[in-house]
Motif scaffolding. Structure first.
Motif, PDB file in Angstrom:
ATOM      1  N   LEU A 129      -8.262 -10.739  -7.288  1.00 12.31           N
ATOM      2  CA  LEU A 129      -9.370  -9.847  -6.950  1.00 12.31           C
ATOM      3  C   LEU A 129      -8.903  -8.667  -6.106  1.00 12.31           C
ATOM      4  O   LEU A 129      -9.237  -7.515  -6.386  1.00 12.31           O
ATOM      5  CB  LEU A 129     -10.442 -10.635  -6.196  1.00 12.31           C
ATOM      6  N   ALA A 130      -8.102  -8.940  -5.064  1.00  9.95           N
ATOM      7  CA  ALA A 130      -7.692  -7.881  -4.130  1.00  9.95           C
ATOM      8  C   ALA A 130      -6.774  -6.860  -4.794  1.00  9.95           C
ATOM      9  O   ALA A 130      -6.864  -5.657  -4.506  1.00  9.95           O
ATOM     10  CB  ALA A 130      -6.991  -8.495  -2.924  1.00  9.95           C
ATOM     11  N   LEU A 131      -5.884  -7.314  -5.684  1.00  8.40           N
ATOM     12  CA  LEU A 131      -4.893  -6.423  -6.285  1.00  8.40           C
ATOM     13  C   LEU A 131      -5.308  -5.893  -7.658  1.00  8.40           C
ATOM     14  O   LEU A 131      -4.579  -5.109  -8.260  1.00  8.40           O
ATOM     15  CB  LEU A 131      -3.546  -7.146  -6.399  1.00  8.40           C
ATOM     16  N   GLY A 132      -6.455  -6.317  -8.135  1.00 14.32           N
ATOM     17  CA  GLY A 132      -6.925  -5.851  -9.440  1.00 14.32           C
ATOM     18  C   GLY A 132      -6.070  -6.341 -10.582  1.00 14.32           C
ATOM     19  O   GLY A 132      -5.825  -5.608 -11.549  1.00 14.32           O
ATOM     20  N   ALA A 158       2.305 -11.903   2.153  1.00 12.40           N
ATOM     21  CA  ALA A 158       2.104 -10.592   1.536  1.00 12.40           C
ATOM     22  C   ALA A 158       2.251 -10.693   0.025  1.00 12.40           C
ATOM     23  O   ALA A 158       3.192 -11.319  -0.473  1.00 12.40           O
ATOM     24  CB  ALA A 158       3.108  -9.577   2.093  1.00 12.40           C
ATOM     25  N   SER A 159       1.323 -10.069  -0.691  1.00  9.69           N
ATOM     26  CA  SER A 159       1.324 -10.113  -2.158  1.00  9.69           C
ATOM     27  C   SER A 159       1.197  -8.700  -2.709  1.00  9.69           C
ATOM     28  O   SER A 159       0.446  -7.882  -2.174  1.00  9.69           O
ATOM     29  CB  SER A 159       0.141 -10.954  -2.657  1.00  9.69           C
ATOM     30  N   MET A 160       1.948  -8.421  -3.795  1.00  8.92           N
ATOM     31  CA  MET A 160       1.953  -7.106  -4.422  1.00  8.92           C
ATOM     32  C   MET A 160       2.059  -7.233  -5.933  1.00  8.92           C
ATOM     33  O   MET A 160       2.642  -8.213  -6.428  1.00  8.92           O
ATOM     34  CB  MET A 160       3.150  -6.276  -3.905  1.00  8.92           C
ATOM     35  N   PRO A 161       1.545  -6.275  -6.677  1.00  7.17           N
ATOM     36  CA  PRO A 161       1.820  -6.261  -8.119  1.00  7.17           C
ATOM     37  C   PRO A 161       3.326  -6.195  -8.354  1.00  7.17           C
ATOM     38  O   PRO A 161       4.074  -5.620  -7.549  1.00  7.17           O
ATOM     39  CB  PRO A 161       1.122  -4.983  -8.590  1.00  7.17           C
ATOM     40  N   VAL A 162       3.776  -6.760  -9.454  1.00  3.13           N
ATOM     41  CA  VAL A 162       5.212  -6.850  -9.721  1.00  3.13           C
ATOM     42  C   VAL A 162       5.862  -5.478  -9.849  1.00  3.13           C
ATOM     43  O   VAL A 162       7.016  -5.294  -9.455  1.00  3.13           O
ATOM     44  CB  VAL A 162       5.464  -7.698 -10.987  1.00  3.13           C
ATOM     45  N   ASP A 163       5.146  -4.478 -10.379  1.00  5.53           N
ATOM     46  CA  ASP A 163       5.762  -3.156 -10.497  1.00  5.53           C
ATOM     47  C   ASP A 163       5.887  -2.452  -9.146  1.00  5.53           C
ATOM     48  O   ASP A 163       6.670  -1.504  -9.004  1.00  5.53           O
ATOM     49  CB  ASP A 163       4.990  -2.269 -11.493  1.00  5.53           C
ATOM     50  N   GLY A 226      -4.621   6.077  -4.278  1.00  7.47           N
ATOM     51  CA  GLY A 226      -5.746   5.164  -4.145  1.00  7.47           C
ATOM     52  C   GLY A 226      -5.526   3.793  -4.749  1.00  7.47           C
ATOM     53  O   GLY A 226      -6.366   2.904  -4.600  1.00  7.47           O
ATOM     54  N   ARG A 227      -4.400   3.591  -5.431  1.00  5.24           N
ATOM     55  CA  ARG A 227      -4.138   2.280  -6.033  1.00  5.24           C
ATOM     56  C   ARG A 227      -3.834   1.238  -4.957  1.00  5.24           C
ATOM     57  O   ARG A 227      -3.151   1.515  -3.977  1.00  5.24           O
ATOM     58  CB  ARG A 227      -2.953   2.374  -6.988  1.00  5.24           C
ATOM     59  N   THR A 228      -4.328   0.020  -5.144  1.00 11.60           N
ATOM     60  CA  THR A 228      -4.024  -1.071  -4.222  1.00 11.60           C
ATOM     61  C   THR A 228      -2.570  -1.500  -4.392  1.00 11.60           C
ATOM     62  O   THR A 228      -2.127  -1.815  -5.499  1.00 11.60           O
ATOM     63  CB  THR A 228      -4.940  -2.280  -4.470  1.00 11.60           C
TER      64      THR A 228
END
Length: 252
Positions: A129-132, A158-163, A226-228
Motif C-alpha cells: 500500500l505505502a509503495l504502490g 526500510a522498504s523500497m521498490p526494487v528499481d 512525487g513518486r514514493t
C-alpha cells in the motif's frame, strides 16, 4: 588511567579553543565514551574537579548542567552526580530529512549497524500500500539495529521498490548515501510518531526492560517528482531521543 589523571588540563585544555566549560564538558564526555567513567559510576565532586583543573566551581557546574541536559549524567539529591545507565538523549529536528548516520556524525558519535534482515522479499500488505506495488512485485528491504557509540538506539525497517534499490547488500552503513549515488535519494517525507511499550524481541534488541516506553515512527519518503521512494517503520528507545519541531504562528 583514572579520572583525576584524565582531567589534568595540560593534556587537553587549550586557551583559544572555546569556553572552559565547553572544553570540560567535552573532556568528561570523552571519559564516559572511553569507559574511564563507567555507566552508573559517580563523578568526582564539583570542588574536586575545580581543584584538578584549576577552573572555577561555576565553570564546573555549567559543564555538569550541559551533561545533565543531554542525559549523559544524572544528579541525585544528597548523593552527587552519576554517569547515566541510559544513552544520552539525541535531539532530532523534524524539519530535516536526514539519515541516522548523518545525524550521529553531526553530533560527533560513531554510528554502527547490526543487520537483522537484508534482501529482496515479497511485500507485506503495508509495504504494498505505502509503495504502490502490485502483489506480484518484490520489495527491497533492510532491517537493522542502529547503534550510536556502541549503544542501541533504534530498530529500523526500510522498504523500497526494487528499481530504487536494486541490491540491498550494497547498503553497509548509510542507506541515503547509496540512494544518493543512484540519484534516488528522497527529498521530502511524511512522518507519523506514536508512543508504544517495547516488548519481547524489540525490548531485548534495544537493551531495555519489557514494557518500557518507546517511539514508533512511520516515514514515507518521496522523490522530486512525487513518486514514493521509501517506507520506513522504526522503533526508538524512549529514553534516547527527543524529537523537536519548530512551530510558527499562522497568519490569517
Amino acid at each position: 588511567m583514572n579520572i583525576q589523571e584524565f582531567l589534568t588540563p595540560e593534556s587537553w585544555f587549550r586557551r583559544n579553543a572555546g569556553p572552559r566549560y565547553v572544553q570540560l564538558r567535552n573532556r568528561l564526555a570523552e571519559a564516559v565514551a572511553q569507559g574511564i567513567l563507567a555507566p552508573g559510576s559517580p563523578l568526582p565532586p564539583e570542588r574536586e574537579i575545580a581543584s584538578i583543573t584549576d577552573f572555577s566551581r561555576v565553570t564546573v557546574r555549567k559543564a555538569f548542567e550541559d551533561l545533565v541536559g543531554e542525559g549523559m549524567i544524572v544528579q541525585k539529591q544528597g548523593s552527587g552526580s552519576f554517569v547515566s545507565t541510559s544513552p544520552a538523549r539525541v535531539e532530532q529536528k523534524l524539519s530535516r530529512l536526514t539519515s541516522f548516520s548523518e545525524d550521529m556524525a553531526r553530533r560527533g558519535k560513531t554510528s554502527s549497524v547490526r543487520w537483522l534482515e537484508r534482501g529482496l522479499f515479497m511485500p507485506s500488505p503495508d509495504e504494498t500500500l505505502a509503495l504502490g506495488l502490485s502483489p506480484e512485485d518484490s520489495v527491497s528491504r533492510i532491517v537493522r539495529l542502529r547503534l550510536a557509540d556502541g549503544k542501541p538506539m533504534a530498530i529500523e525497517r526500510a522498504s523500497m521498490p526494487v528499481d530504487i534499490l536494486p541490491n540491498p547488500l550494497e547498503v553497509e552503513t548509510s542507506l541515503y548515501e547509496v540512494l544518493e549515488r543512484h540519484g534516488t535519494r528522497p527529498v521530502r517525507a511524511i512522518q507519523k510518531i506514536s508512543a508504544v511499550n517495547l516488548k519481547g524481541r524489540d525490548a531485548e534488541l534495544l537493551e531495555v526492560e519489557p514494557g518500557q516506553a518507546g517511539l514508533r515512527i512511520e516515514r514515507t519518503s518521496y522523490l522530486e517528482g512525487g513518486r514514493t521512494a521509501e517506507f520506513t517503520q522504526s522503533l526508538y528507545r524512549g529514553d534516547a531521543y527527543n524529537f523537536v519541531a519548530e512551530l510558527r504562528l499562522a497568519k490569517d
